[in-house]
Design an enzyme around this catalytic site. Structure first.
Site, PDB file in Angstrom:
ATOM      1  N   GLU A  31     100.862  64.336  39.464  1.00 62.96           N
ATOM      2  CA  GLU A  31      99.847  64.873  40.376  1.00 62.96           C
ATOM      3  C   GLU A  31     100.131  64.487  41.838  1.00 62.96           C
ATOM      4  O   GLU A  31      99.829  65.254  42.753  1.00 62.96           O
ATOM      5  CB  GLU A  31      98.474  64.365  39.908  1.00 62.96           C
ATOM      6  CG  GLU A  31      97.283  65.053  40.505  1.00 62.96           C
ATOM      7  CD  GLU A  31      97.312  66.586  40.429  1.00 62.96           C
ATOM      8  OE1 GLU A  31      96.861  67.205  41.398  1.00 62.96           O
ATOM      9  OE2 GLU A  31      97.769  67.146  39.412  1.00 62.96           O
ATOM     10  N   GLY A  32     100.731  63.320  42.050  1.00 66.24           N
ATOM     11  CA  GLY A  32     101.072  62.889  43.408  1.00 66.24           C
ATOM     12  C   GLY A  32     102.038  63.883  44.057  1.00 66.24           C
ATOM     13  O   GLY A  32     101.831  64.323  45.192  1.00 66.24           O
ATOM     14  N   HIS A  33     103.087  64.256  43.322  1.00 65.35           N
ATOM     15  CA  HIS A  33     104.035  65.242  43.864  1.00 65.35           C
ATOM     16  C   HIS A  33     103.333  66.577  44.119  1.00 65.35           C
ATOM     17  O   HIS A  33     103.577  67.237  45.129  1.00 65.35           O
ATOM     18  CB  HIS A  33     105.155  65.509  42.862  1.00 65.35           C
ATOM     19  CG  HIS A  33     106.062  64.352  42.602  1.00 65.35           C
ATOM     20  ND1 HIS A  33     106.057  63.649  41.421  1.00 65.35           N
ATOM     21  CD2 HIS A  33     107.012  63.776  43.376  1.00 65.35           C
ATOM     22  CE1 HIS A  33     106.971  62.707  41.462  1.00 65.35           C
ATOM     23  NE2 HIS A  33     107.558  62.743  42.636  1.00 65.35           N
ATOM     24  N   GLY A 144     105.315  61.226  50.687  1.00 70.73           N
ATOM     25  CA  GLY A 144     104.123  60.454  50.348  1.00 70.73           C
ATOM     26  C   GLY A 144     104.104  59.099  51.053  1.00 70.73           C
ATOM     27  O   GLY A 144     105.137  58.459  51.240  1.00 70.73           O
ATOM     28  N   SER A 182     102.988  57.235  40.104  1.00 69.45           N
ATOM     29  CA  SER A 182     104.426  57.042  40.295  1.00 69.45           C
ATOM     30  C   SER A 182     105.125  57.409  38.992  1.00 69.45           C
ATOM     31  O   SER A 182     104.571  57.189  37.899  1.00 69.45           O
ATOM     32  CB  SER A 182     104.690  55.567  40.621  1.00 69.45           C
ATOM     33  OG  SER A 182     106.026  55.241  40.343  1.00 69.45           O
TER      34      SER A 182
END
Ligand code: PAF
Length: 282
Positions: A31-33, A144, A182
């Site tokens: 989800e971060g990407h 990020g 991560s």
């Protein structure tokens, strides 16, 4: 979404585009990407993502071959995010000959913190990012803040080489319990996953402690030590936990503390075999 595996085809597809927005990744997307893709969409069109596991940034003790490769799932996720081009070059295509020319960031930024524990890491990162920029020629690129030092080093590189690309920093995406997302979280055992949010908890405690007092070096060192000891007692192996100036990641001088220059606390620690990093702006 077009999946392109070589520089020549990428250039053909992007000819005439001067507003491309770019997110480089090594795949194994979470989800971060995906949040980076959404931010990229706000900063340009088309959105180009890359997946390339970059051998140059792996140290001899870091297992390049074991890095998780999940291309099919990654491509599906990117397609759903409306990415227009996925650039996934083969090693043969991106490095057809030994990459002898490298970008070496200045030691005072590249050899501290992560750079101290992963020698050559930022040299590998800068080299591939410069090469990817040269392939994609984006107008904007998103990185990020979770990799705070990486973001700063790339921003400086873009500035020093006068690259025509705006570097955008994106906020860290966290799980509900605070753990920064991560790819490495996938290596944690069930028990380690329960413990892992403590890294962020400790950073928050550092922030609270720093806000409670008027700062001097002795006090900062004490706060850092208390935080590291807490991690040690909980079974972590901290590499560093350090309060730095946001502007250059150097240790703040007494004058800089007095003039309340902006600070950030950065940490890296091993939990079992997994090394996690995180940071928090103070
Ligand atoms: O942050 C990463 O995933 C990598 O360091 C990057 C920027 C894609 C370069 O390989």
């Amino acid at each position: 979404m077009k999946i392109i595996t070589n520089i020549h085809d990428l250039r053909n597809h992007l000819r005439g585009q001067n507003r491309a927005s770019f997110v480089p990744t090594m795949g194994n997307l979470h989800e971060g990407h995906l949040s980076l893709m959404r931010i990229a969409r706000l900063h340009g069109d088309p959105v180009v993502a890359s997946i390339f596991v970059n051998r140059l940034q792996f140290g001899p003790s870091e297992d390049f071959d074991k890095y998780p490769r999940t291309f099919e799932q990654d491509a599906e996720k990117l397609e759903k995010e409306g990415v227009y081009i996925l650039f996934a070059p083969t090693e043969q295509n991106l490095y057809p000959e030994p990459q002898d020319y490298r970008v070496d960031p200045p030691k005072d930024l590249g050899d501290i913190l992560e750079g101290e524990f992963r020698p050559g890491f930022f040299k590998g990162v800068c080299t591939v990012v410069l090469k990817l920029f040269s392939c994609v020629q984006p107008n904007a690129a998103v990185f990020g803040k979770k990799d705070y030092q990486q973001l700063m080093i790339i921003r400086r590189m873009a500035h020093q080489f006068a690259l025509p690309v705006e570097i955008i920093g994106a906020e860290t995406i966290r799980a509900e319990d605070g753990l920064a997302l991560s790819s490495r979280n996938g290596y944690l055992s069930q028990n380690e996953r329960l413990e892992a949010p403590q890294l962020f908890t400790v950073l928050q405690e550092v922030k609270t402690a720093l806000h409670q007092s008027s700062l001097n070096h002795g006090l900062i060192q004490e706060i850092e030590m208390t935080a590291k000891n807490k991690l040690l007692q909980r079974g972590w192996e901290p590499d560093y936990l350090s309060v730095r100036l946001r502007q250059n990641l150097l240790l703040p001088s007494a004058e800089q503390l007095a003039s309340q220059q902006e600070l950030v606390v950065l940490a890296a620690a091993k939990l079992g075999k997994t090394r996690l990093i995180d940071n928090l702006e103070i």
